[in-house]
Design a protein around this motif. Structure first.
Motif, short mmCIF file in Angstrom:
data_model
loop_
_atom_site.label_atom_id
_atom_site.label_comp_id
_atom_site.label_asym_id
_atom_site.label_seq_id
_atom_site.Cartn_x
_atom_site.Cartn_y
_atom_site.Cartn_z
N MET A 1 0.85 -1.17 0.00
CA MET A 1 0.00 0.00 0.00
C MET A 1 0.90 1.24 0.00
O MET A 1 1.83 1.34 0.78
CB MET A 1 -0.90 -0.03 1.24
N SER A 2 0.59 2.17 -0.85
CA SER A 2 1.35 3.42 -0.90
C SER A 2 0.76 4.42 0.10
O SER A 2 -0.37 4.27 0.57
CB SER A 2 1.30 4.01 -2.31
N PHE A 3 1.52 5.46 0.38
CA PHE A 3 1.06 6.48 1.31
C PHE A 3 -0.18 7.19 0.75
O PHE A 3 -1.11 7.49 1.50
CB PHE A 3 2.17 7.48 1.61
N SER A 4 -0.21 7.45 -0.54
CA SER A 4 -1.38 8.11 -1.14
C SER A 4 -2.62 7.21 -1.05
O SER A 4 -3.72 7.70 -0.81
CB SER A 4 -1.10 8.53 -2.58
N ASP A 5 -2.44 5.90 -1.23
CA ASP A 5 -3.56 4.96 -1.07
C ASP A 5 -4.05 4.95 0.38
O ASP A 5 -5.25 4.89 0.65
CB ASP A 5 -3.17 3.55 -1.47
N TYR A 6 -3.10 4.99 1.29
CA TYR A 6 -3.43 5.01 2.72
C TYR A 6 -4.27 6.25 3.05
O TYR A 6 -5.29 6.15 3.74
CB TYR A 6 -2.15 4.99 3.55
N LEU A 7 -3.83 7.41 2.57
CA LEU A 7 -4.58 8.64 2.84
C LEU A 7 -5.99 8.57 2.26
O LEU A 7 -6.95 8.97 2.91
CB LEU A 7 -3.83 9.85 2.27
N ALA A 8 -6.12 8.05 1.06
CA ALA A 8 -7.44 7.91 0.44
C ALA A 8 -8.31 6.96 1.26
O ALA A 8 -9.51 7.21 1.46
CB ALA A 8 -7.31 7.41 -0.99
N ASP A 9 -7.71 5.88 1.76
CA ASP A 9 -8.44 4.93 2.61
C ASP A 9 -8.93 5.59 3.89
O ASP A 9 -10.00 5.27 4.40
CB ASP A 9 -7.54 3.74 2.93
N LYS A 10 -8.17 6.56 4.39
CA LYS A 10 -8.53 7.29 5.61
C LYS A 10 -9.38 8.52 5.29
O LYS A 10 -9.67 9.33 6.17
CB LYS A 10 -7.28 7.73 6.37
N ALA A 29 5.19 10.54 5.01
CA ALA A 29 5.39 9.58 3.92
C ALA A 29 6.63 8.74 4.18
O ALA A 29 6.62 7.52 3.97
CB ALA A 29 5.50 10.30 2.58
N ALA A 30 7.70 9.37 4.66
CA ALA A 30 8.93 8.63 4.98
C ALA A 30 8.70 7.66 6.13
O ALA A 30 9.14 6.50 6.08
CB ALA A 30 10.04 9.61 5.32
N LEU A 31 7.99 8.09 7.16
CA LEU A 31 7.67 7.20 8.29
C LEU A 31 6.80 6.03 7.85
O LEU A 31 7.00 4.90 8.27
CB LEU A 31 6.95 7.97 9.40
N PHE A 32 5.83 6.34 6.99
CA PHE A 32 4.90 5.30 6.52
C PHE A 32 5.64 4.19 5.80
O PHE A 32 5.31 3.02 5.95
CB PHE A 32 3.84 5.92 5.61
N GLU A 33 6.65 4.55 5.03
CA GLU A 33 7.43 3.56 4.28
C GLU A 33 8.24 2.65 5.19
O GLU A 33 8.63 1.57 4.79
CB GLU A 33 8.35 4.26 3.28
N GLN A 34 8.48 3.08 6.43
CA GLN A 34 9.32 2.32 7.35
C GLN A 34 8.53 1.42 8.29
O GLN A 34 9.14 0.64 9.03
CB GLN A 34 10.16 3.28 8.20
N MET A 35 7.20 1.52 8.30
CA MET A 35 6.43 0.71 9.24
C MET A 35 5.15 0.18 8.60
O MET A 35 4.76 0.60 7.51
CB MET A 35 6.11 1.52 10.51
N HIS A 36 4.53 -0.74 9.28
CA HIS A 36 3.27 -1.33 8.84
C HIS A 36 2.17 -0.27 8.93
O HIS A 36 2.17 0.54 9.87
CB HIS A 36 2.94 -2.53 9.73
N ASP A 38 -0.82 -0.41 10.00
CA ASP A 38 -1.53 -0.44 11.28
C ASP A 38 -0.72 0.25 12.37
O ASP A 38 -1.27 0.97 13.21
CB ASP A 38 -1.83 -1.88 11.70
N SER A 39 0.58 0.06 12.37
CA SER A 39 1.45 0.72 13.35
C SER A 39 1.45 2.23 13.13
O SER A 39 1.42 3.01 14.09
CB SER A 39 2.87 0.20 13.25
N PHE A 40 1.46 2.64 11.87
CA PHE A 40 1.42 4.06 11.55
C PHE A 40 0.11 4.67 12.06
O PHE A 40 0.12 5.74 12.66
CB PHE A 40 1.55 4.26 10.03
N THR A 41 -0.99 3.96 11.87
CA THR A 41 -2.29 4.43 12.32
C THR A 41 -2.31 4.61 13.83
O THR A 41 -2.79 5.62 14.35
CB THR A 41 -3.41 3.47 11.88
N VAL A 42 -1.80 3.63 14.54
CA VAL A 42 -1.77 3.71 16.00
C VAL A 42 -0.92 4.90 16.45
O VAL A 42 -1.30 5.64 17.36
CB VAL A 42 -1.26 2.39 16.62
N GLN A 43 0.21 5.09 15.80
CA GLN A 43 1.12 6.17 16.19
C GLN A 43 0.53 7.55 15.91
O GLN A 43 0.76 8.50 16.66
CB GLN A 43 2.45 6.02 15.47
#
Length: 62
Positions: A1-10, A29-36, A38-43
């Protein structure tokens, strides 16, 4: 999943977010590429909710 897809999903308008806050967008975007995702969402949970209110993704009714 890309960061842009993630944002659209949210339901966050990625291009509008990127244009208004380029430094935050790049950092996230840099942080998102380094973690899952779900972890990004929690953070970033409460920050994501605030972003959604500022940059709500508008879907067309075509």
């Amino acid at each position: 999943m890309s960061f842009s897809d993630y944002l659209a999903d949210k339901k966050i308008d990625g291009p509008q977010f990127q244009q208004a806050e380029p430094a935050v967008y790049s950092e996230w975007a840099a942080l998102f590429e380094q973690m899952h995702p779900d972890s990004f969402t929690v953070q970033k949970k409460f920050l994501i909710n605030a972003l959604r209110r500022r940059y709500m993704l508008r879907l067309s009714d075509d």
